[in-house]
Motif scaffolding. Structure first.
Motif, PDB file in Angstrom:
ATOM      1  N   PHE A 140       0.827  -1.204   0.000  1.00 44.85           N
ATOM      2  CA  PHE A 140       0.000   0.000   0.000  1.00 44.85           C
ATOM      3  C   PHE A 140       0.869   1.265   0.000  1.00 44.85           C
ATOM      4  N   HIS A 141       0.316   2.328  -0.563  1.00 44.42           N
ATOM      5  CA  HIS A 141       0.899   3.659  -0.385  1.00 44.42           C
ATOM      6  C   HIS A 141      -0.164   4.505   0.316  1.00 44.42           C
ATOM      7  N   PHE A 142       0.252   5.152   1.388  1.00 47.51           N
ATOM      8  CA  PHE A 142      -0.684   5.931   2.206  1.00 47.51           C
ATOM      9  C   PHE A 142      -0.261   7.403   2.204  1.00 47.51           C
ATOM     10  N   ASN A 143      -1.176   8.253   1.741  1.00 46.95           N
ATOM     11  CA  ASN A 143      -0.932   9.701   1.722  1.00 46.95           C
ATOM     12  C   ASN A 143      -1.928  10.368   2.683  1.00 46.95           C
ATOM     13  N   PRO A 144      -1.499  10.638   3.937  1.00 47.15           N
ATOM     14  CA  PRO A 144      -2.436  11.214   4.922  1.00 47.15           C
ATOM     15  C   PRO A 144      -2.959  12.592   4.524  1.00 47.15           C
ATOM     16  N   LYS A 145      -2.135  13.383   3.814  1.00 41.00           N
ATOM     17  CA  LYS A 145      -2.572  14.730   3.450  1.00 41.00           C
ATOM     18  C   LYS A 145      -3.794  14.675   2.538  1.00 41.00           C
ATOM     19  N   ARG A 167      -2.649   6.976  10.339  1.00 43.61           N
ATOM     20  CA  ARG A 167      -1.405   7.754  10.424  1.00 43.61           C
ATOM     21  C   ARG A 167      -0.634   7.415  11.712  1.00 43.61           C
ATOM     22  N   MET A 168      -1.376   7.366  12.835  1.00 40.50           N
ATOM     23  CA  MET A 168      -0.715   7.051  14.102  1.00 40.50           C
ATOM     24  C   MET A 168      -0.161   5.623  14.108  1.00 40.50           C
ATOM     25  N   LEU A 169      -0.917   4.700  13.538  1.00 44.35           N
ATOM     26  CA  LEU A 169      -0.432   3.313  13.438  1.00 44.35           C
ATOM     27  C   LEU A 169       0.819   3.238  12.560  1.00 44.35           C
ATOM     28  N   ALA A 170       0.801   3.991  11.451  1.00 44.49           N
ATOM     29  CA  ALA A 170       1.936   3.999  10.523  1.00 44.49           C
ATOM     30  C   ALA A 170       3.175   4.606  11.177  1.00 44.49           C
TER      31      ALA A 170
END
Length: 232
Positions: A140-145, A167-170
């Motif tokens: 996966f790629h995660f972009n929080p913004k 986000r906190m888990l990452a």
């Protein structure tokens, strides 16, 4: 100053409190002045502040106790002690409680102003860096913004709470994210009902992440969660 920063000022000396409040307001800060620790805590729970300035010796709840309560809710908020207590032990205790500065009275208001500006600028830069941080979690790629979780050309847009929790888990990947920390940061308090709500969001995130069998959110009973990335 583009943004009007909010300051919680807890000071039981009426004259000093008003002088400081007026001086900071003249320099374009929004200041809430409380005269004892208990009222200070109530104000902190009621409103969102950018920095706290706490007198140490106050009625009903002293500044050290108030700092502990504040740190329980928000471990990252900048916090200064303003104190007539100049003993080394008091100063060390202040820093042990997570103070960014310990300023002994009498002090120069202009120096305090520049210290406040410096810490708020540093914090803003740190927050900007965190906002722009992206994560690779397995496939996966995660972009929080953008609140986007992507895999194999498919993108899931996350709700604000899903996004903050992931986000906190990452940020704690392969390490423990304490349950209490996540609840206080995202939900505001660690009540039973908020805990049940967080469990629902954890279940949703597990559903999104199940496409990668090497990713798992593990429940550490009574303590919190771990986002585990197994080696493929």
């Amino acid at each position: 100053m583009d943004k009007k920063y909010k300051i919680l000022l807890c000071e039981d000396d009426t004259n000093l409190g008003m002088v400081l409040k007026n001086y900071l307001e003249l320099n374009d800060y929004d200041v809430t002045l409380e005269r004892d620790g208990r009222l200070g805590l109530a104000a902190f729970q009621r409103e969102k502040f950018d920095i706290c300035l706490l007198d140490v010796m106050m009625p009903n709840m002293d500044g050290f106790t108030l700092a502990e309560e504040i740190r329980d809710v928000d471990p990252d908020i900048p916090l200064f002690f303003l104190s007539a207590k100049t003993m080394k032990e008091d100063i060390i205790q202040g820093y042990k409680l997570g103070a960014d500065d310990y300023i002994t009275k009498p002090f120069d208001s202009e120096v305090l102003l520049h210290k406040i500006k410096a810490i708020l600028k540093r914090n803003e830069e740190l927050n900007r860096e965190q906002e722009n941080m992206e994560f690779d979690l397995g496939n996966f790629h995660f972009n929080p913004k953008l609140r986007e979780l992507s895999i194999a050309g498919k993108t899931q847009t996350l709700s604000p709470k899903e996004n903050e929790l992931l986000r906190m888990l990452a940020e704690h990947k392969n390490d423990l994210l304490p349950r209490e920390k996540a609840l206080k940061k995202i939900w505001g308090s660690d009540t039973y009902f908020n805990g049940r709500s967080m469990d629902v969001y954890i279940a949703k995130l597990r559903k999104y992440l199940k496409e990668d069998e090497n990713l798992e959110i593990v429940n550490i009973h009574g303590n919190g969660f771990r986002l585990v990335e197994k080696e493929a």
